[in-house]
Structure formats: structure tokens, C-alpha cells
Design a protein around this motif. Structure first.
Motif, short mmCIF file in Angstrom:
data_model
loop_
_atom_site.label_atom_id
_atom_site.label_comp_id
_atom_site.label_asym_id
_atom_site.label_seq_id
_atom_site.Cartn_x
_atom_site.Cartn_y
_atom_site.Cartn_z
N ARG A 1 2.33 1.43 -3.47
CA ARG A 1 1.14 2.18 -4.48
C ARG A 1 1.06 3.61 -4.33
NH1 ARG A 1 -1.38 -2.59 -3.22
NH2 ARG A 1 -2.68 -1.72 -1.67
N SER B 1 2.17 6.35 -7.15
CA SER B 1 0.93 7.19 -7.49
C SER B 1 1.41 8.65 -7.43
CB SER B 1 -0.11 6.75 -6.92
OG SER B 1 -1.19 7.60 -7.36
N SER C 1 0.94 -1.21 0.11
CA SER C 1 -0.10 0.07 -0.17
C SER C 1 0.94 1.30 -0.01
CB SER C 1 -0.88 -0.09 1.27
OG SER C 1 -0.24 0.22 2.50
#
Length: 445
Positions: A172, A176, A169
Motif C-alpha cells: 500500500r 500510494s 502495508s
């Protein structure tokens, strides 16, 4: 490490030979993969020719001219810290330095490496950037444990399982976030003056450093920032967006804990040594409130205080190198087999009475110009040594010097009943770490 033997080296001459003369044998730090491009493509973990090429591309982004252009961002971050400390001084509260200096370095990293501003002093529980960065820096103990077990048994097993050191997580989020910032930055016509912009310029092969490189790094103390003759300067290799992602991310990993620890233990040491603090104040006071890049780079006692703090409380206790071929150690008759890890024990060297008189005493005089000839080469390496030393050394020193000069001019640091004397080192930590570092401060003016 598991079933793999590791050789500990603390002999200065061997360290010099392995890291300079025979550097080609000990180019790599380790041989394992994180199964994650965000970490595997970072300069710290690249190997062989890939590392050489990437280093030759990234090194110019840390030139003195580039650091000078980012210095105003550091000043802004220090001003925000100053505002926070002023409320503490006015209320008479103790300051927990590790948390406070960590907030400064997080602010600097967010501003310089990620091109974003965050309120690290008031928004640390809800801001996504801070929350995810904390997960990276503090890590998950079970993930660290499993990762260590896997690479100890077999690096191939670790690669086969696909187990990631970093929480997916978190991966990510930063992938991003940085991708979005990159896309926005590339579409903007106004250029920023931060590290992310320098990486984009390097990707576009733009040379924006029009100023003469100044001699701002004391190589007698910290070593050379570059050994360009060893690097492979490939003109056919371009930075990819993944490379920018990875090397912006490593800015966070390498720059947060280390510089925050340096500042915490420096202010702690000043609080315990009033005469040293007064001497530093007098030197800083000579700047008359001008903390430009050139001024903070030319202060011998400030530099000595930083150097001595890095000796006594060096954040990185050791650095590792991987033998790329069978290697005979000097005239000992001993051979390091190919693939064996060599560990250079920085902490042992920095604390050795053989090289430093009263090694557990914080004494900046060791690093004053008139005393440097007494230092034994390759017994002091807070940023590593040789071509694979810390590429961000100049940035870290700029950040630390600017913060110390500004704050020592305005505040007097002192011990309180809550100050732990002496500090006790924690076990099972990757970075050198202690319990809370509580000190007090009062306004000088």
C-alpha cells in the motif's frame, strides 16, 4: 523444490544452447504468481510474450544516452556519501561497508527511480520510504517460509490462497507513494532527468535520446545488454501506470542489495590488496577529479576490479529458467519435461578451478584486456546471460564505477582489528551475504 525436481546446470556449452539457441524454450524464470501487481507486472516476473513486449519498451530507457543524462544524479548521491565518509575518516572510526554502501544505493534508487530525495545516512529509522524499503529487502522470515512452502506444494494452491509474499502495508505504501509521484510528475511542466521520467516518456512514446549511443559496455566481459532480434517489438502495447509502478518497484528490489554488495566487497578486497589499490588509484588519479560518464566507462583496471569482485562475490548465486516444452539435452538422451525448473549455478561456475586458477583469490588481472582470451565463454555471468539478462546492467556498472573512482581518489582503504578475514557466507539467504564488513579509511589529501 518440494515435489518438483530442479535440474542444476553448470556446463558452459549447455548454458549457451539453452540461453541463446533455444532461448524460446527457456524464456520464463518461474511459473508462480505473487498475487500482487506490484511484483507480478515487473519485468523480472513477466512471462512469454508479455515479457518480450515489456523488455522491448523498457530496454531503451537503459541506453548509454539515457544513462549519461542520469549520471549527474549519481554524482550528487556519491557526494553525499563522501561527506559521510569524511567524518568517519577524520574520527578514525571503522566503517561497516554493507550498511554504508546500502545507504548509497538506497539514495540512488530514491533519487533515480522514485524522484525523491532522502537522508539515508541520518534518517534511516524514521523516514517512511527507508522503513518500508527495508521491509521489502529484508523481508519477513515467516512470509518467505509460508510462500516457499505453498509454491513447493502447488503453485495453484499458492494462487488459490491469495497469500502475498510482500507485506500488504508495504504494498500500500509504495503503490500510494509512486502513484502520487506519477500524478504530480505528469502535471508538471518541468521534466526531470531520472528513470521515472524515462518511463513516463516511454508511456507517451517519446524518444528523448538524441545522442549517439556510445560503446560503454564491455561485451567481452559482461555480455550484450540487448538481443533485440529476439524481442517482440509490439507498437500497439502501451505502458500502463501499473507497469510503471511495478518496474519502478523492481528497481528497488534488484538495485539495492546487489550494487551495495558489489561496492562493499570491492572496497574490502582493495583493503586486503594494497598493490591492487595503488594501481587502481594511479588509474583513477589520471582523471584529475573528472568523473563524467565517458571517463569512468573507459578505465580498464577499474572495470577489471569490478568484474573480479562480481566473480568472487556475485550477489546472485544462481538464476532459474522454466522449460516451456519437453526438451532433450544435447546428445545425452535425457529429457527435461515441460514445466521443470532449470537452475544455472553461477556461484559454482565462478568458483570452479576448471575455469579460474586459484578461484578463491581476488585477482583483477584475470579481466585485463591482455588476459580475457583465457576466459571460457559462459563461465562468467554476473548479470545472467542471453536475452533475459539483467536489463539494468549498464546502470549498475555506471553507479559502481562512479562511486569507486570518486572514493579511491580521495581515500585509502585499509584493514583494522575488526576486519573479518576471510569473510564467511551466511546460509539460507536469497542473495550472497556475509557478516559485517568492517574496514578503515584515511584521507589521501
Amino acid at each position: 523444490m518440494g515435489t518438483t525436481p530442479v535440474l542444476n546446470v553448470v556446463d558452459p556449452e549447455l548454458i549457451k544452447i539453452m540461453n541463446i539457441k533455444d532461448f524460446n524454450v527457456f524464456v520464463n524464470r518461474n511459473g508462480f504468481s505473487f498475487n500482487d501487481a506490484l511484483q507480478d507486472r515487473g519485468l523480472f516476473n513477466l512471462m512469454g510474450d508479455e515479457w518480450k513486449t515489456m523488455r522491448s519498451i523498457i530496454s531503451p530507457t537503459f541506453s548509454s544516452g539515457k544513462m549519461r543524462s542520469m549520471h549527474p544524479i549519481i554524482i550528487d548521491c556519491v557526494h553525499r556519501l563522501d561527506n559521510y565518509l569524511e567524518t568517519k575518516a577524520m574520527s578514525g572510526e571503522d566503517v561497516e561497508m554493507k550498511k554504508t554502501m546500502g545507504s548509497l544505493t538506497m539514495d540512488v534508487i530514491a533519487s533515480c527511480a522514485f524522484g525523491t530525495k532522502i537522508d539515508t545516512y541520518n534518517d534511516h529509522k524514521t523516514n517512511e520510504f527507508i522503513v518500508n524499503a527495508s521491509k521489502v529487502l529484508r523481508g519477513s522470515r515467516w512470509r518467505i517460509f509460508v510462500f516457499t512452502i505453498l509454491i513447493s506444494i502447488s503453485q495453484n494452491l499458492q494462487k488459490w490462497t491469495g497469500f502475498q509474499f510482500l507485506d500488504p502495508s508495504v504494498n500500500r505504501f509504495f503503490t500510494s507513494a509512486i502513484t502520487a509521484i506519477l500524478a504530480k510528475r505528469k502535471s508538471e511542466k518541468v521534466r526531470q532527468r531520472d528513470y521515472l521520467q524515462l518511463m513516463i516518456d516511454a508511456q507517451n512514446r517519446m524518444n528523448t535520446d538524441n545522442e549517439i549511443d556510445m560503446n560503454d559496455l564491455n561485451e567481452d566481459i559482461f555480455g550484450k545488454s540487448e538481443s533485440t532480434e529476439i524481442l517482440n517489438k509490439s507498437k500497439n502495447t502501451l505502458l500502463t501506470d501499473i507497469d510503471i509502478l511495478a518496474n519502478s518497484f523492481i528497481f528497488l528490489v534488484a538495485g539495492y542489495e546487489t550494487t551495495g554488495a558489489l561496492l562493499s566487497y570491492l572496497f574490502y578486497s582493495l583493503a586486503l590488496n594494497e598493490k591492487c589499490q595503488q594501481k587502481l588509484y594511479e588509474e583513477v588519479n589520471g582523471l584529475d577529479g573528472k568523473y563524467d560518464y565517458e571517463s569512468v566507462s573507459k578505465m580498464p583496471y577499474l572495470e577489471a576490479c569490478i568484474a573480479e569482485t562480481l566473480r568472487l562475490y556475485n550477489p546472485i548465486p544462481a538464476v532459474s529458467r522454466l522449460a516451456s516444452e519437453d526438451y532433450t539435452i544435447g546428445d545425452t538422451g535425457l529429457t527435461i519435461p515441460k514445466g521443470m525448473m532449470v537452475n544455472i549455478d553461477i556461484h559454482a561456475l565462478h568458483h570452479s578451478p576448471e575455469y579460474y586458477t586459484n578461484p578463491e583469490v581476488w585477482d583483477p588481472e584475470r579481466f585485463m584486456p591482455e588476459n580475457r582470451d583465457q576466459l571460457t565463454p559462459y563461465t562468467y555471468m554476473p548479470f545472467g546471460t542471453g536475452p533475459r539478462n539483467c536489463v539494468g546492467m549498464r546502470f549498475a556498472l555506471m553507479e559502481a564505477k562512479t562511486a569507486v573512482a570518486h572514493l579511491v581518489h580521495k581515500y585509502k582503504f585499509k584493514t583494522t582489528p575488526n576486519t573479518t578475514i576471510p569473510l564467511k557466507l551466511k546460509k539460507f539467504e536469497f542473495f550472497l551475504n556475509t557478516g559485517a564488513v568492517n574496514i578503515g579509511l584515511e584521507m589521501r589529501i
